[in-house]
Design a protein around this motif. Structure first.
Motif, PDB file in Angstrom:
ATOM      1  N   TYR A   1       0.842  -1.194   0.000  1.00 14.05           N
ATOM      2  CA  TYR A   1       0.000   0.000   0.000  1.00 14.05           C
ATOM      3  C   TYR A   1       0.877   1.244   0.000  1.00 14.05           C
ATOM      4  N   LEU A   2       1.915   1.186   0.834  1.00 21.69           N
ATOM      5  CA  LEU A   2       2.827   2.314   0.941  1.00 21.69           C
ATOM      6  C   LEU A   2       3.435   2.618  -0.416  1.00 21.69           C
ATOM      7  N   LYS A   3       3.807   1.535  -1.106  1.00 26.05           N
ATOM      8  CA  LYS A   3       4.477   1.685  -2.384  1.00 26.05           C
ATOM      9  C   LYS A   3       3.510   2.263  -3.424  1.00 26.05           C
ATOM     10  N   ASP A   4       2.285   1.739  -3.426  1.00 20.92           N
ATOM     11  CA  ASP A   4       1.359   2.098  -4.504  1.00 20.92           C
ATOM     12  C   ASP A   4       0.627   3.412  -4.275  1.00 20.92           C
ATOM     13  N   ASP A   5       0.125   3.593  -3.059  1.00 16.70           N
ATOM     14  CA  ASP A   5      -0.807   4.693  -2.855  1.00 16.70           C
ATOM     15  C   ASP A   5      -0.215   5.897  -2.129  1.00 16.70           C
ATOM     16  N   MET A   6       0.768   5.646  -1.259  1.00 14.42           N
ATOM     17  CA  MET A   6       1.249   6.746  -0.438  1.00 14.42           C
ATOM     18  C   MET A   6       1.809   7.912  -1.240  1.00 14.42           C
ATOM     19  N   PRO A   7       2.650   7.674  -2.285  1.00 13.56           N
ATOM     20  CA  PRO A   7       3.233   8.814  -3.008  1.00 13.56           C
ATOM     21  C   PRO A   7       2.156   9.769  -3.499  1.00 13.56           C
ATOM     22  N   GLY A   8       1.107   9.210  -4.137  1.00 11.44           N
ATOM     23  CA  GLY A   8       0.038  10.054  -4.636  1.00 11.44           C
ATOM     24  C   GLY A   8      -0.663  10.800  -3.518  1.00 11.44           C
ATOM     25  N   LEU A   9      -0.896  10.055  -2.428  1.00 15.99           N
ATOM     26  CA  LEU A   9      -1.624  10.619  -1.302  1.00 15.99           C
ATOM     27  C   LEU A   9      -0.864  11.797  -0.695  1.00 15.99           C
ATOM     28  N   ILE A  10       0.445  11.568  -0.472  1.00 20.71           N
ATOM     29  CA  ILE A  10       1.241  12.622   0.168  1.00 20.71           C
ATOM     30  C   ILE A  10       1.362  13.826  -0.763  1.00 20.71           C
ATOM     31  N   ALA A  11       1.551  13.541  -2.068  1.00 21.94           N
ATOM     32  CA  ALA A  11       1.633  14.644  -3.033  1.00 21.94           C
ATOM     33  C   ALA A  11       0.333  15.431  -3.032  1.00 21.94           C
ATOM     34  N   GLY A  12      -0.789  14.709  -2.953  1.00 19.18           N
ATOM     35  CA  GLY A  12      -2.084  15.385  -2.912  1.00 19.18           C
ATOM     36  C   GLY A  12      -2.197  16.268  -1.693  1.00 19.18           C
ATOM     37  N   MET A  13      -1.740  15.738  -0.552  1.00 16.50           N
ATOM     38  CA  MET A  13      -1.795  16.513   0.678  1.00 16.50           C
ATOM     39  C   MET A  13      -0.926  17.757   0.560  1.00 16.50           C
ATOM     40  N   ALA A  14       0.267  17.550  -0.036  1.00 15.45           N
ATOM     41  CA  ALA A  14       1.178  18.682  -0.202  1.00 15.45           C
ATOM     42  C   ALA A  14       0.528  19.749  -1.084  1.00 15.45           C
ATOM     43  N   ALA A  15      -0.159  19.267  -2.135  1.00 16.89           N
ATOM     44  CA  ALA A  15      -0.796  20.210  -3.063  1.00 16.89           C
ATOM     45  C   ALA A  15      -1.872  21.020  -2.344  1.00 16.89           C
ATOM     46  N   THR A  16      -2.689  20.338  -1.525  1.00 17.42           N
ATOM     47  CA  THR A  16      -3.754  21.066  -0.833  1.00 17.42           C
ATOM     48  C   THR A  16      -3.173  22.026   0.191  1.00 17.42           C
ATOM     49  N   MET A  17      -1.964  21.723   0.683  1.00 18.97           N
ATOM     50  CA  MET A  17      -1.379  22.612   1.674  1.00 18.97           C
ATOM     51  C   MET A  17      -0.628  23.754   1.000  1.00 18.97           C
ATOM     52  N   GLY A  18      -0.740  23.838  -0.285  1.00 19.71           N
ATOM     53  CA  GLY A  18      -0.243  25.022  -0.959  1.00 19.71           C
ATOM     54  C   GLY A  18       1.054  24.849  -1.732  1.00 19.71           C
ATOM     55  N   ALA A  19       1.527  23.607  -1.860  1.00 21.69           N
ATOM     56  CA  ALA A  19       2.735  23.417  -2.653  1.00 21.69           C
ATOM     57  C   ALA A  19       2.383  23.482  -4.138  1.00 21.69           C
ATOM     58  N   GLY A  20       3.306  23.957  -4.934  1.00 21.23           N
ATOM     59  CA  GLY A  20       3.067  24.043  -6.379  1.00 21.23           C
ATOM     60  C   GLY A  20       3.011  22.665  -6.991  1.00 21.23           C
ATOM     61  N   SER A  21       2.480  22.567  -8.200  1.00 25.39           N
ATOM     62  CA  SER A  21       2.309  21.260  -8.817  1.00 25.39           C
ATOM     63  C   SER A  21       3.665  20.613  -9.102  1.00 25.39           C
ATOM     64  N   GLU A  22       4.651  21.441  -9.439  1.00 26.55           N
ATOM     65  CA  GLU A  22       5.984  20.905  -9.713  1.00 26.55           C
ATOM     66  C   GLU A  22       6.573  20.296  -8.446  1.00 26.55           C
ATOM     67  N   ARG A  23       6.400  21.069  -7.381  1.00 26.23           N
ATOM     68  CA  ARG A  23       6.903  20.627  -6.074  1.00 26.23           C
ATOM     69  C   ARG A  23       6.172  19.338  -5.647  1.00 26.23           C
ATOM     70  N   ALA A  24       4.853  19.308  -5.855  1.00 34.11           N
ATOM     71  CA  ALA A  24       4.067  18.129  -5.485  1.00 34.11           C
ATOM     72  C   ALA A  24       4.550  16.904  -6.248  1.00 34.11           C
ATOM     73  N   ALA A  25       4.831  17.097  -7.541  1.00 34.97           N
ATOM     74  CA  ALA A  25       5.321  15.979  -8.344  1.00 34.97           C
ATOM     75  C   ALA A  25       6.668  15.492  -7.822  1.00 34.97           C
ATOM     76  N   HIS A  26       7.496  16.469  -7.410  1.00 36.28           N
ATOM     77  CA  HIS A  26       8.808  16.112  -6.873  1.00 36.28           C
ATOM     78  C   HIS A  26       8.653  15.281  -5.599  1.00 36.28           C
ATOM     79  N   ILE A  27       7.722  15.746  -4.724  1.00 33.88           N
ATOM     80  CA  ILE A  27       7.481  15.019  -3.472  1.00 33.88           C
ATOM     81  C   ILE A  27       7.000  13.611  -3.793  1.00 33.88           C
ATOM     82  N   GLN A  28       6.081  13.538  -4.773  1.00 34.24           N
ATOM     83  CA  GLN A  28       5.552  12.220  -5.140  1.00 34.24           C
ATOM     84  C   GLN A  28       6.671  11.274  -5.570  1.00 34.24           C
TER      85      GLN A  28
END
Lengths: 291, 383, 252
Positions: free
Chosen positions: B289-316
């Motif tokens: 689950y961590l491998k499959d879903d977490m990256p997207g989830l965390i990137a989504g959270m980062a995006a809602t907290m105001g990170a730019g899309s580029e930054r969110a992709a990097h986090i993902q």
């Protein structure tokens, strides 16, 4: 006959490595009656430190050696502070489990940092050989034997002749009583972990030219060092080295003279046999509980 | 808070002290029975492994938790059970026979291991059991006429009363569940009888146990034999579930996993074996689950907290890289063990008891109730 | 023949003679105390009887049977129970299960019966429990039944150890310093219990004790030991007057 001597020497050299790891087990056991299942992994870490200093940063071998050992001593203290100190005085099974956990962690993390390839370190004794008649002895193996003898003697003297050594033995007998007698038990334990990690570091560096460095080397060799320590009686410094040498020789003889497959199990078969006859190992003391 | 008024000695003997137990265990049982019709086939498969691991956990608890004899060789007992089943199956021996034979043979081997173990204490015993496991592993790899060596053995589909029970069918799950439940009931029965009390007595003081007329050697061997026999039964099921067995499946790593089962679950109660088994078996799905879903989830959270899309992709990307790191499982194992030893020495079941007590006593709960006492072990060499 | 007899019992650790040619006899229904300074070999004698140590030489008889070569658990089976100087209880078990372990020598059920918890096992368990309750009543342990040993104070543990020994319905009980660590009231209770053990339960008592007032109150006879040898034997008052005993205690 020549084959035999050749096997004997390489067995002794291998055995010295086991002995060095076993020495680490014995040190921690002597001072805290805890068996450190991560000892082999500490050795592996020592090898990786040395590889980092010598192979990657290009330091002089001896400098890198010293650096790795010093780094390991610090790491030993750190591990003691984080994992062992909080549960000092609790049942030993807990501490053993904690060290198993530490071993898992170290193996995985060094795999992550250094990758899973084999590494080799160039040493001053990588190439040289000593010839005695038609007998050819490699320098790297002789260096292991020499280092083991030196370390063992130093540690033996340290434990039996210095105040700190006596304090260590006292705290293993009865932690609370030692504390009441003014022995700073926590510091003593911390120093013991530093020393045993440093010894493991030495083993790791010396071993690097012989077996390569990779993240599982500690587990494999650590499990061979166990029988060594038990054979030697688990509380005796010379015993650990003698046990290690015995295991090394048995392994190399079994590999040479017996059918395939014996090499890996022979040490354990011998260990079980010894435990059956003498449950406290070859050099162990058997003391009874007083009621 | 419920107060129990005991009016009969029976009140201290029965397994369910009051009616509340019938309700909660009844609900649990109903849930377990409906599980195959609700859960996905992957989760069902994991549930079968939970049953098998929990069975081994109960076996290990009898030996380590209650008799105080540590073992790091239970993978070998599991292997002996599995290989006995696979071997006998070749000769068209019916399931009930080879199932019991697996238990019996492993029990005998366990007793044989128990005899040398009689004179060994603590760490010596741990190392002796490790040695035993290594030797068994090597024998399995070398005794090719029986075990097919490193090629391993196929295990055919299980036939029970003339019908095929596929390893993914609900019927197989019910079989494993039944074995687990019977094992637990048997263990509970044992623990409320003289034998169980003798085990605990040996764990706490061998000297006193002897002076009370307990034949310490006999009971240690019994404990080894019982523990091994149960593990052998589990091994038979394990072989069927995997449908293929080879020596490298039964390594020290597996033995350590079994110890982790009881350590994380809690070593003082049979509940611990089950909770620990759930924990260990569910780490794998969790990591997936961590491998499959977490990256997207965390990137989504980062995006809602105001990170730019580029930054969110990097986090993902970096989270994905971290989650698929080699050896992450080992590191997580390590951290979990250390954290449990340091902060939750009573295991998951201990945590459950604390939570339960907290609500029962609310608002009077004291943390000190469960405080672990430092015992400053005096030398255990003098035992 | 005496009920219990030790003949020329000796225990040597290398050159140290912890017990040296000690002979004594205990009559049925007697309370016999062993006194002596520290290191006199009192506890060693107990450890020899319960076979924690093997005697270097000498023989032990109980009910006219040579028990010198019996394994430790068999000694208990014969009906010799003991307590320990420093308390050896099963720390992580409840008081009740500690006492039930005391019943072990009377358990007759087989392993397979216990796995199934057959009605016979259940009946046996209840019978054991009934006997244990009698002991609990005898020693006033009612408040502690379900408590873990590890949480109990020293004085209570001392009584529980006595209760565990009594649960086994012994014929002979060995008490190793029953009053050590107890306060005056608890010691008083102990002296009553020791006498009741004999009169009500018909148990023969052999005890090691330092508290002379307790010894005087309960014992029929006293043996004084020093350096592993018997100095004097006889009624309490007589032994205390014995010049060798006085010398041993005063260190002269």
């Amino acid at each position: 006959m020549l084959d035999f001597v050749q096997q004997l020497v390489s067995g002794v050299a291998l055995g010295c490595v086991y002995g060095l790891i076993a020495l680490g087990f014995v040190l921690v056991y002597k001072a805290t009656e805890v068996v450190n299942f991560a000892q082999g992994d500490l050795m592996m870490l020592g090898g990786f430190f040395a590889f980092t200093f010598i192979g990657m940063l290009g330091l002089n071998y001896w400098l890198g050696f010293a650096g790795a050992v010093a780094a390991m001593a610090l790491f030993g203290m750190l591990a003691e502070r984080l994992v062992v100190r909080p549960i000092l005085g609790y049942p030993q099974f807990s501490i053993i489990m904690a060290t198993i956990g530490l071993g898992f962690f170290l193996r995985s993390v060094s795999g992550m940092i250094w990758g899973t390839d084999d590494f080799k370190i160039d040493t001053p004794f990588s190439q040289g050989v000593v010839r005695i008649g038609s007998l050819v002895l490699a320098d790297d193996k002789l260096s292991v034997i020499a280092a083991t003898i030196i370390l063992c003697t130093l540690l033996y003297l340290f434990f039996n002749k210095t105040t700190l050594g006596t304090a260590m033995r006292a705290s293993s007998e009865n932690m609370l009583a030692a504390y009441y007698m003014g022995i700073p038990v926590k510091r003593v334990v911390s120093i013991v972990w530093a020393i045993s990690a440093a010894v493991a570091g030495c083993a790791g560096v010396l071993l690097a030219p012989i077996t390569f460095v990779h993240s599982n080397v500690g587990l494999v060799l650590g499990l061979k060092a166990f029988p060594a320590a038990v054979l030697g009686g688990f509380g005796s410094i010379p015993g650990a080295v003698v046990g290690g040498v015995l295991i090394g020789v048995i392994e190399s003889m079994a590999g040479f003279y017996l059918a395939e497959g014996w090499k890996d199990v022979a040490p354990y078969v011998v260990l079980l046999a010894v435990l059956l006859l003498k449950p406290e190992g070859l050099f162990g003391l058997h003391i009874r509980k007083k009621v | 808070m419920r107060f129990l008024f005991k009016t009969d000695y029976e009140d201290d003997i029965r397994l369910f002290p009051h009616s509340g137990y019938f309700v909660s265990y009844g609900i649990l049982f109903a849930l377990l029975l409906t599980a195959p019709y609700v859960l996905s086939s992957y989760l069902m498969s994991q549930l079968v492994f939970v049953c098998i691991y929990a069975t081994v956990g109960v076996a290990l608890l009898i030996l380590t938790g209650f008799t105080g004899q540590a073992s790091l060789g239970h993978a070998a007992f599991l292997a002996i059970g599995a290989y006995t089943a696979a071997y006998l199956q070749q000769f068209d021996v019916p399931f009930p026979v080879y199932f019991l034979a697996a238990g019996l043979l492993t029990g005998v081997v366990g007793a044989l291991v128990g005899f040398p173990a009689l004179r060994l204490q603590g760490i010596y015993l741990v190392i002796a059991t490790i040695s035993f496991a290594f030797i068994v592993e090597e024998i399995l790899a070398r005794w090719e006429s029986v075990t097919h060596g490193n090629e391993g053995m196929r295990v055919k589909t299980l036939y029970l009363f003339g019908t095929a029970v596929s390893r993914d069918s609900p019927a197989f799950y019910f079989l494993c569940l039944a074995v687990l439940v019977l094992t637990i009931v048997g263990a509970l029965n044992l623990l409320r009888s003289p034998t169980g009390r003798a085990f605990v007595a040996i764990r706490d003081s061998e000297t006193a146990a002897r002076s009370m007329g307990i034949n310490v050697s006999l009971y240690k061997v019994k404990s080894f034999a019982i523990s091994a026999a149960i593990t052998g039964l589990a091994g038979c099921l394990f072989a069927h579930k995997l449908s293929f067995i080879s020596p490298e499946m039964f390594t020290l790593q597996l033995s350590i996993e079994f110890i982790i089962v009881i350590l994380i679950g809690g070593t003082f109660s049979l509940h611990g074996a089950v909770l620990g088994a759930i924990f260990i078996v569910m780490i794998d799905p969790f990591l997936t689950y961590l491998k499959d879903d977490m990256p997207g989830l965390i990137a989504g959270m980062a995006a809602t907290m105001g990170a730019g899309s580029e930054r969110a992709a990097h986090i993902q990307d970096s989270v994905a890289a971290f989650a698929s790191l080699n050896g992450l499982k080992g590191a997580i194992y390590g951290i979990i063990i250390v954290l449990f030893v340091l902060f939750e020495p009573l295991g998951l079941y201990g945590r459950w008891l604390k939570i339960k007590l907290y609500f029962q006593l609310f608002p009077l709960y004291k943390r000190a109730t469960f405080k672990r006492q430092k015992i400053y072990v005096k030398s255990e060499r003098n035992r | 023949m005496s009920y219990f007899r030790a003949e020329n019992l000796a225990l040597h650790f290398g050159g140290l003679k912890a017990v040296d040619a000690v002979s004594f006899a205990v009559e049925k229904g007697e309370i016999l105390s062993i006194i002596g300074p520290n290191g006199a070999g009192k506890s060693s004698i107990f450890n020899l009887i319960s076979r924690i140590y093997s005697p270097t030489s000498g023989k032990i008889f109980f009910e006219d049977q040579d028990i010198t070569e019996q394994p430790p658990y068999a000694i208990a089976r014969l009906g010799i129970a003991r307590t320990f100087q420093n308390i050896e209880l099963f720390e992580n078990a409840t008081v009740l299960s500690n006492l039930l372990v005391g019943r072990h020598r009377h358990s007759t059920t087989q392993l397979w019966q216990e796995l199934l918890f057959l009605p016979s096992v259940r009946a046996n368990e209840k019978a054991h429990r009934r006997r244990v309750e009698q002991v609990i009543e005898f020693l006033d342990l009612e408040p502690y039944r379900d408590k873990l040993i590890s949480g109990l104070p020293y004085g209570v543990r001392k009584v529980i150890e006595l209760a565990r020994a009594l649960s086994s319905e012994p014929k002979l009980i060995l008490l190793d310093e029953p009053s050590s660590g107890l306060n005056v009231e608890e010691t008083d209770d102990m002296s009553f219990w020791i006498r009741d053990m004999r009169t009500e339960l018909g148990i023969t008592v052999l005890m090691v004790e330092h508290d002379m007032s307790l010894v005087n109150r309960v014992s029929d006879r006293v043996i004084a030991l020093n350096s592993g040898r018997v100095l004097a034997m006889g009624p309490p008052a007589e032994v205390q007057q014995h010049p060798d005993v006085v010398a041993a205690y005063l260190g002269a």
